[in-house]
Motif scaffolding. Structure first.
Motif, short mmCIF file in Angstrom:
data_model
loop_
_atom_site.label_atom_id
_atom_site.label_comp_id
_atom_site.label_asym_id
_atom_site.label_seq_id
_atom_site.Cartn_x
_atom_site.Cartn_y
_atom_site.Cartn_z
N VAL A 232 0.84 -1.20 0.00
CA VAL A 232 0.00 0.00 0.00
C VAL A 232 0.88 1.25 0.00
CG1 VAL A 232 -1.64 1.37 1.34
CG2 VAL A 232 -2.01 -1.07 1.06
N ASP A 233 1.93 1.22 0.80
CA ASP A 233 2.86 2.35 0.82
C ASP A 233 3.46 2.59 -0.56
OD1 ASP A 233 4.66 4.31 2.30
OD2 ASP A 233 6.15 2.94 1.48
N ILE A 234 3.82 1.51 -1.26
CA ILE A 234 4.37 1.66 -2.61
C ILE A 234 3.32 2.27 -3.54
CG2 ILE A 234 5.16 0.39 -4.65
CD1 ILE A 234 6.54 -1.58 -2.78
N LYS A 235 2.08 1.78 -3.45
CA LYS A 235 1.02 2.31 -4.31
C LYS A 235 0.78 3.80 -4.05
CE LYS A 235 -1.63 -1.93 -5.13
NZ LYS A 235 -2.95 -2.60 -4.96
N GLU A 236 0.82 4.19 -2.79
CA GLU A 236 0.61 5.61 -2.47
C GLU A 236 1.73 6.46 -3.05
OE1 GLU A 236 -1.95 5.27 1.69
OE2 GLU A 236 0.24 5.37 1.76
N ARG A 237 2.94 5.96 -2.99
CA ARG A 237 4.05 6.71 -3.58
C ARG A 237 3.98 6.68 -5.10
NH1 ARG A 237 8.66 4.13 -2.30
NH2 ARG A 237 7.77 2.56 -0.91
N GLU A 238 3.46 5.59 -5.68
CA GLU A 238 3.23 5.57 -7.12
C GLU A 238 2.20 6.63 -7.50
OE1 GLU A 238 4.06 0.94 -8.48
OE2 GLU A 238 2.08 1.50 -7.74
N ALA A 239 1.16 6.78 -6.66
CA ALA A 239 0.14 7.80 -6.92
C ALA A 239 0.76 9.20 -6.85
CB ALA A 239 -1.00 7.67 -5.92
N ASP A 240 1.58 9.43 -5.83
CA ASP A 240 2.24 10.74 -5.71
C ASP A 240 3.10 11.02 -6.93
OD1 ASP A 240 1.09 11.04 -3.22
OD2 ASP A 240 2.87 10.37 -2.12
N GLN A 241 3.84 10.02 -7.35
CA GLN A 241 4.73 10.19 -8.50
C GLN A 241 3.93 10.46 -9.76
OE1 GLN A 241 8.39 7.58 -9.54
NE2 GLN A 241 6.76 6.67 -10.72
N ALA A 242 2.82 9.73 -9.94
CA ALA A 242 1.99 9.92 -11.14
C ALA A 242 1.37 11.31 -11.14
CB ALA A 242 0.91 8.85 -11.21
N GLU A 243 0.96 11.78 -9.97
CA GLU A 243 0.38 13.13 -9.88
C GLU A 243 1.43 14.19 -10.24
OE1 GLU A 243 -1.26 13.47 -5.99
OE2 GLU A 243 -3.21 12.65 -6.60
N GLU A 244 2.66 13.99 -9.79
CA GLU A 244 3.73 14.92 -10.14
C GLU A 244 3.97 14.90 -11.65
OE1 GLU A 244 7.10 13.81 -7.88
OE2 GLU A 244 6.26 14.43 -5.94
N LYS A 245 3.97 13.70 -12.24
CA LYS A 245 4.17 13.61 -13.68
C LYS A 245 3.00 14.24 -14.43
CE LYS A 245 7.07 9.46 -13.81
NZ LYS A 245 7.18 8.05 -14.28
N ALA A 246 1.78 14.05 -13.90
CA ALA A 246 0.61 14.65 -14.54
C ALA A 246 0.70 16.17 -14.51
CB ALA A 246 -0.67 14.17 -13.85
N ALA A 247 1.09 16.71 -13.35
CA ALA A 247 1.21 18.16 -13.22
C ALA A 247 2.30 18.70 -14.14
CB ALA A 247 1.51 18.52 -11.77
N GLN A 248 3.40 17.97 -14.20
CA GLN A 248 4.50 18.41 -15.07
C GLN A 248 4.08 18.36 -16.54
OE1 GLN A 248 8.14 16.22 -14.52
NE2 GLN A 248 9.17 17.23 -16.22
N ALA A 249 3.40 17.28 -16.92
CA ALA A 249 2.93 17.15 -18.30
C ALA A 249 1.92 18.24 -18.63
CB ALA A 249 2.31 15.77 -18.52
N GLN A 250 1.07 18.60 -17.66
CA GLN A 250 0.08 19.65 -17.91
C GLN A 250 0.77 21.00 -18.07
OE1 GLN A 250 -3.28 19.12 -18.46
NE2 GLN A 250 -2.99 21.22 -19.19
N GLN A 251 1.80 21.25 -17.27
CA GLN A 251 2.56 22.48 -17.42
C GLN A 251 3.21 22.54 -18.80
OE1 GLN A 251 5.35 22.55 -14.20
NE2 GLN A 251 3.84 23.23 -12.69
N GLU A 252 3.77 21.42 -19.22
CA GLU A 252 4.39 21.38 -20.54
C GLU A 252 3.33 21.54 -21.63
OE1 GLU A 252 6.46 17.70 -20.58
OE2 GLU A 252 8.08 18.38 -19.25
N ALA A 253 2.14 20.95 -21.41
CA ALA A 253 1.06 21.10 -22.38
C ALA A 253 0.65 22.57 -22.51
CB ALA A 253 -0.14 20.24 -21.97
N THR A 254 0.63 23.27 -21.36
CA THR A 254 0.28 24.70 -21.38
C THR A 254 1.31 25.49 -22.17
OG1 THR A 254 -0.80 24.51 -19.23
CG2 THR A 254 -0.14 26.71 -19.92
N LYS A 255 2.58 25.19 -21.95
CA LYS A 255 3.64 25.88 -22.70
C LYS A 255 3.54 25.57 -24.19
CE LYS A 255 7.03 25.94 -18.93
NZ LYS A 255 8.37 25.46 -18.49
#
Length: 540
Positions: A232-255
């Motif tokens: 579960v701890d791994i999954k939660e960190r996977e979620a955190d990592q995916a959210e960071e990647k999503a935010a980064q990708a969205q920022q890049e999409a905006t640019k």
């Protein structure tokens, strides 16, 4: 040094051997205990004739991983087919179904304990995909259970994995058998891959923790609570990592969207210029048509037409730029969406998993099955040769824990300071019968005698002394140990392997190699009566 640290060090030193001798079929350990859909691995849990270090065991997996790491994006193989072999099965041309790594245990491999197999898998994940040691160990637990649950189930493997994976699997050997005797030459351990980038999210934690796997783990005495928490701890960190990647990708999409607007503006300007150039070309051509003999008019018309064509070419080129930029924006937006979906999925899974774990923990508490409850220790009969150490709740008799060491001999378990002493093992393959110490918490072997013990030796305690029949060259002698399993003295006469050892006020009564009763001094285990005939000991 604390007992816990001392235990850990000894455990590392006494990690089970992976010698090359393929002699598992001779080991007398065939019982598989099954409760419902429980997966309980049958291991060799006794002393070994040769002991390899934990580093040696891990090097098997790390060596395979190091060979795969440089080419994660392409299919490759590593290792020796007769020992340990990996097929890194990936097909980047399709996103349908999963890629996977397949670990083959060859016919000459000699891993005989699930713990050591998990060390191999974990060290492979560390080396191939840069997982942390702790996360890799957790994933290795679930990978082995997953492969045991779906052993031979080609329908499931075919439905989940790409053909590049299933082409390497066979119905007879896909997955992992419960009995270590059936591992060599008959194991194809599938590690599902969500990606090949490395780190968190590489191994598909959703697949290896599906309902069937978790239901199986819940049948264990401890319901697999600790391992499930770790995942579960791994999954939660996977979620955190995916959210960071999503935010980064969205920022890049905006640019990239802003850049797209700029390119679209340039396209509009180019189209304006092309329209104007086309008008001028048409006007120049009309003038040239009216003055067919006017060379200047003809030249002007040709130049205007060329300029119009060049302007239109610029428009077409800018359209391609806009289209390419549009693809970049869509890819970034798609990446952001996919990563957010992964984050949401992992977050939902983790939330549901934690709720189930909390319920199971409460159930253990209600049933008095928490492993830290006050308990008493003893042995449970397995067959006419072997017993297993158990811990029962002293208030209600509920089984709290059971040792993985299923080769205790002589039906005797003796307290030895904070540990327990027994005779355990088998002389088949790389096994050996020895006097051992068992930890009360892990119930694992934490120390074993340097000397081999007789298969049918008794084990007797007298104060701080422990007596057993041990091998010394060609002789069988009585050995005296302390509670730390250090040999203090050996008898001066040979004895029968199955001799009783009786404690009296004057010494030990044993049966010598000639079948005669002998009284031995406690001080040096020599005969009290020099007149009694004693068989001469064999030369070592």
């Amino acid at each position: 040094m604390s007992r816990k640290n001392w235990t850990s060090i000894l455990f590392l030193f006494l990690a089970c051997c992976l010698t090359a001798a393929p002699a598992f079929g001779q080991v007398n350990e065939t019982e598989i205990r099954s409760v419902g859909d429980t997966v309980e691995f049958i291991n060799y849990n006794g002393p070994h004739a040769v002991i390899n270090s934990l580093d040696q065991i891990k090097s098997i997996g790390s060596g395979l991983g190091a060979a795969v790491a440089p080419s994660r994006d392409a299919s490759t193989t590593a290792g020796a087919r007769n020992r340990y072999y990996v097929v890194h099965a990936v097909d980047p041309t399709t996103t349908e179904k999963l890629d996977a790594d397949i670990l083959f245990i060859g016919a000459d491999a000699s891993v005989d304990h699930i713990r050591n197999l998990r060390h191999i898998i974990a060290s492979y994940l560390v080396s191939a995909y840069n997982y942390s040691e702790a996360d890799a160990q957790t994933l290795a637990v679930f990978v082995t259970v997953y492969n045991a649950v779906y052993r031979g189930n080609m329908e499931v493997f075919t439905s989940r994995y790409k053909s590049v994976v299933t082409d390497n699997l066979t119905a007879d050997h896909a997955g992992l058998d419960l009995n270590y005797q059936n591992w060599p030459g008959k194991s194809q351990i599938v590690i599902p891959l969500s990606s090949t980038t490395g780190g968190l999210g590489t191994v598909d934690t959703t697949v290896i923790s599906d309902k069937e796997v978790i239901d199986t783990m819940r049948e264990d005495e401890d319901m697999g609570i600790d391992d499930r928490k770790d995942l579960v701890d791994i999954k939660e960190r996977e979620a955190d990592q995916a959210e960071e990647k999503a935010a980064q990708a969205q920022q890049e999409a905006t640019k990239e969207t802003e850049k797209l607007r700029e390119e679209q503006q340039e396209l509009r300007e180019a189209q304006k210029e092309a329209t104007q150039a086309q008008k001028e070309a048409q006007q120049a051509q009309k003038e040239a048509d009216r003055k067919p003999n006017d060379e200047a008019a003809q030249q002007k018309a040709e130049e205007a037409q060329q300029k119009a064509e060049e302007a239109q070419q610029a428009v077409e080129e800018q359209k391609e730029v806009v289209q390419e930029q549009q693809k970049v924006v869509e890819e970034k937006q798609q990446e952001a969406q996919e990563q957010q979906e992964i984050a949401d999925q992992k977050r939902d899974e983790a939330r549901a998993d934690r709720a189930e774990i909390a319920k199971d923990q409460q159930q253990l508490i209600d049933q008095g099955r928490m492993s830290d409850a006050a308990g008493v220790y003893g042995l449970r009969h397995l067959d006419d040769t072997y017993s297993v150490m158990v811990k029962l709740n002293k208030e209600n008799g509920v089984l709290l824990n059971q040792s993985p060491v299923r080769v205790i001999r002589g039906r005797t378990l003796l307290p030895a300071d904070e540990n327990f002493m027994a005779i355990a093992g088998t002389n088949s393959g790389n096994g050996a019968v020895k006097v051992v110490l068992l930890d009360p918490v892990s119930m694992e072997i934490i120390a074993e005698s340097a000397e081999r013990a007789a298969e049918n030796s008794v084990l007797v305690k007298d104060g701080d002394a422990y007596y057993a029949v041990i091998q010394d060259g060609g002789n069988w002698l009585v050995g005296k140990y302390n509670s730390k399993l250090q040999l203090q003295v050996k008898s001066k006469i040979g004895v029968l392997q199955a001799t009783p050892i009786s404690v009296t006020e004057s010494g030990l009564i044993v049966t010598d190699a000639q079948g005669e009763a002998q009284l031995l001094k406690y001080s040096d285990l020599s005969p009290v009566s020099a007149d009694n005939p004693v068989q001469v000991l064999n030369e070592k």
